[in-house]
Design a protein around this motif. Structure first.
Motif, PDB file in Angstrom:
ATOM      1  N   LYS A  13       0.888  -1.104   0.007  1.00  0.00           N
ATOM      2  CA  LYS A  13       0.034   0.126   0.070  1.00  0.00           C
ATOM      3  C   LYS A  13       0.808   1.246   0.009  1.00  0.00           C
ATOM      4  O   LYS A  13       0.663   2.277  -0.954  1.00  0.00           O
ATOM      5  CB  LYS A  13      -0.851  -0.210   1.264  1.00  0.00           C
ATOM      6  CG  LYS A  13      -1.797   1.339   1.337  1.00  0.00           C
ATOM      7  CD  LYS A  13      -2.686   1.270   2.379  1.00  0.00           C
ATOM      8  CE  LYS A  13      -3.820   2.348   2.668  1.00  0.00           C
ATOM      9  NZ  LYS A  13      -3.384   3.645   2.270  1.00  0.00           N
ATOM     10  N   LEU A  14       1.792   1.206   0.938  1.00  0.00           N
ATOM     11  CA  LEU A  14       2.748   2.295   0.769  1.00  0.00           C
ATOM     12  C   LEU A  14       3.501   2.663  -0.382  1.00  0.00           C
ATOM     13  O   LEU A  14       3.846   3.547  -0.953  1.00  0.00           O
ATOM     14  CB  LEU A  14       3.685   2.169   2.124  1.00  0.00           C
ATOM     15  CG  LEU A  14       2.983   2.327   3.493  1.00  0.00           C
ATOM     16  CD1 LEU A  14       3.898   2.023   4.599  1.00  0.00           C
ATOM     17  CD2 LEU A  14       2.532   3.812   3.739  1.00  0.00           C
ATOM     18  N   SER A  16       2.624   1.636  -3.453  1.00  0.00           N
ATOM     19  CA  SER A  16       1.743   2.214  -4.472  1.00  0.00           C
ATOM     20  C   SER A  16       1.526   3.528  -4.492  1.00  0.00           C
ATOM     21  O   SER A  16       1.462   4.187  -5.264  1.00  0.00           O
ATOM     22  CB  SER A  16       0.346   1.360  -4.438  1.00  0.00           C
ATOM     23  OG  SER A  16      -0.488   1.652  -3.181  1.00  0.00           O
ATOM     24  N   GLU A  17       1.467   4.150  -3.240  1.00  0.00           N
ATOM     25  CA  GLU A  17       1.589   5.441  -2.864  1.00  0.00           C
ATOM     26  C   GLU A  17       2.811   6.248  -3.217  1.00  0.00           C
ATOM     27  O   GLU A  17       2.576   7.287  -4.005  1.00  0.00           O
ATOM     28  CB  GLU A  17       1.130   5.934  -1.342  1.00  0.00           C
ATOM     29  CG  GLU A  17      -0.148   5.608  -0.815  1.00  0.00           C
ATOM     30  CD  GLU A  17      -0.300   5.494   0.505  1.00  0.00           C
ATOM     31  OE1 GLU A  17       0.439   5.969   1.323  1.00  0.00           O
ATOM     32  OE2 GLU A  17      -1.308   5.149   1.046  1.00  0.00           O
ATOM     33  N   ASP A  20       2.537   6.421  -7.189  1.00  0.00           N
ATOM     34  CA  ASP A  20       1.841   7.675  -7.793  1.00  0.00           C
ATOM     35  C   ASP A  20       2.549   8.915  -7.349  1.00  0.00           C
ATOM     36  O   ASP A  20       2.375   9.956  -7.983  1.00  0.00           O
ATOM     37  CB  ASP A  20       0.448   7.475  -7.062  1.00  0.00           C
ATOM     38  CG  ASP A  20      -0.241   6.267  -7.265  1.00  0.00           C
ATOM     39  OD1 ASP A  20      -0.008   5.534  -8.412  1.00  0.00           O
ATOM     40  OD2 ASP A  20      -1.144   5.666  -6.450  1.00  0.00           O
ATOM     41  N   LYS A  21       3.182   9.028  -6.221  1.00  0.00           N
ATOM     42  CA  LYS A  21       3.641  10.225  -5.927  1.00  0.00           C
ATOM     43  C   LYS A  21       4.738  10.725  -6.748  1.00  0.00           C
ATOM     44  O   LYS A  21       4.787  11.783  -7.284  1.00  0.00           O
ATOM     45  CB  LYS A  21       4.132  10.123  -4.392  1.00  0.00           C
ATOM     46  CG  LYS A  21       4.670  11.655  -4.090  1.00  0.00           C
ATOM     47  CD  LYS A  21       5.270  11.356  -2.444  1.00  0.00           C
ATOM     48  CE  LYS A  21       6.066  12.405  -1.908  1.00  0.00           C
ATOM     49  NZ  LYS A  21       6.821  12.439  -0.737  1.00  0.00           N
TER      50      LYS A  21
END
Length: 85
Positions: A13-14, A16-17, A20-21
């Motif tokens: 989850k981190l 994938s963030e 995107d960032k």
């Protein structure tokens, strides 16, 4: 084993963030290292990054193509409508 899976999912989850960032802004050195380390062991996040880049490119191209096809008259009409709001 259950704890390891929970940590990996949380890490995905981190990651994938971070993926995107990085398409919007620069990552810190720490974030870059975290991203590379996780992708080295996770094929799913590597695939997500690849797919995300493709989708972003297609969306940017689509919007670019659409904006180039608008006549100057239509662009001015849209701007006038925005100003009225």
């Amino acid at each position: 084993m259950n704890k390891l899976m929970q940590q990996l999912i949380k890490s995905c989850k981190l990651t994938s963030e971070l993926i995107d960032k990085q398409q919007l802004t620069s990552l810190t050195i720490k974030e870059k290292l975290q991203l590379q380390a996780h992708k080295a062991m996770c094929k799913t996040c590597t695939a997500y990054e690849s797919q995300s880049k493709v989708l972003d490119g297609l969306i940017q191209k689509w919007f670019k193509d659409k904006s180039e096809k608008l006549s100057e008259h239509k662009k001015a009409a849209i701007i006038d409508q925005i100003k009225k709001v």
